[in-house]
Write an enzyme that holds these catalytic residues in place. Sequence first.
Site, PDB file in Angstrom:
ATOM      1  N   ASP A  18      41.697  33.777  35.213  1.00  0.00           N
ATOM      2  CA  ASP A  18      41.823  32.466  34.550  1.00  0.00           C
ATOM      3  C   ASP A  18      43.017  32.441  33.596  1.00  0.00           C
ATOM      4  OD1 ASP A  18      38.364  32.590  34.681  1.00  0.00           O
ATOM      5  OD2 ASP A  18      39.548  31.043  35.681  1.00  0.00           O
ATOM      6  N   ASP A  42      44.398  39.623  35.900  1.00  0.00           N
ATOM      7  CA  ASP A  42      43.420  38.721  35.301  1.00  0.00           C
ATOM      8  C   ASP A  42      43.397  37.475  36.200  1.00  0.00           C
ATOM      9  OD1 ASP A  42      41.939  37.206  33.229  1.00  0.00           O
ATOM     10  OD2 ASP A  42      43.862  36.206  32.927  1.00  0.00           O
TER      11      ASP A  42
END
Length: 250
Positions: free
Chosen positions: A11, A9
């Site tokens: 953010d 991932d």
Amino acid sequence: MTLEALIFDVDGTLADTERDGHRPAFNLAFQELGLDWHWDATLYGQLLAVTGGKERIRHYIQHHLPPHARPSGDLVAALHQAKTRHYLRLLESGAIPLRPGVRRLLEEARREGVRLAIATTTTEDNVTTLLRQGLGQDALGWFDVIAAGDIVPAKKPASDIYLWTLHALGLPARSCVAIEDSEWGLRASLGAGIATLVTVNGYTQAQSFNGALAVFSDLGEPDAPATVFNAPGAAYALVDVALLRRLTAG
Ligand code: XBP
Ligand code: MG
């Protein structure tokens, strides 16, 4: 299980981008378009329940503004374009460093022949700029797949972006491990059948991470050990390929 790929991932995971990155960029966009909206850190933490910047703006208009205060035209696209421009400028200023252990784990995975991929809700430009800024110009070549933003119809916690990434990698879920920071991200990766390790941050540390392989404060560095939240006292202080192989061997 043989570990073939790590899927990251972006953010909150590669970098702590939300409070001091995306949030001020949204506020600069509101000012630029002459709106008196301001998302402080607390409100932004609530708005993060909605993934996707365009979706977040739309949610704010519909659920946080009284009818008379809502803009007449559809400003969402223009606001998000302005926000992304401000966010890219923030990234290019070097204001948002990679989180502890990210470069170390990426470089180790490459040495060990473990493939790398990205599965994120944010835009591809935001990802490539963050990677170049944090890892150098050739960093994009480290990743076999960069799956970002609107390439899938439904954003996290839907699993679309992870299923897209698995397909692009040509790998089954059982050969991969995902690294996430949030409950919605974990639901998305688990929904695609991918074993997932969580590293939390200020906005996500109180969320629930049932089903995660492990929950860490961050990926850790040799001289800055991480804290393991869901296995207190566990004898590992940083996340490396050997640990990920051990956690998924069962
Ligand atoms: C987190 C998100 C993104 C960002 C804002 O993505 O939900 O929407 O908050 O970026 P990740 P955009 O899956 O990496 O945790 O404005 O580009 O959507
Ligand atoms: Mg995230």
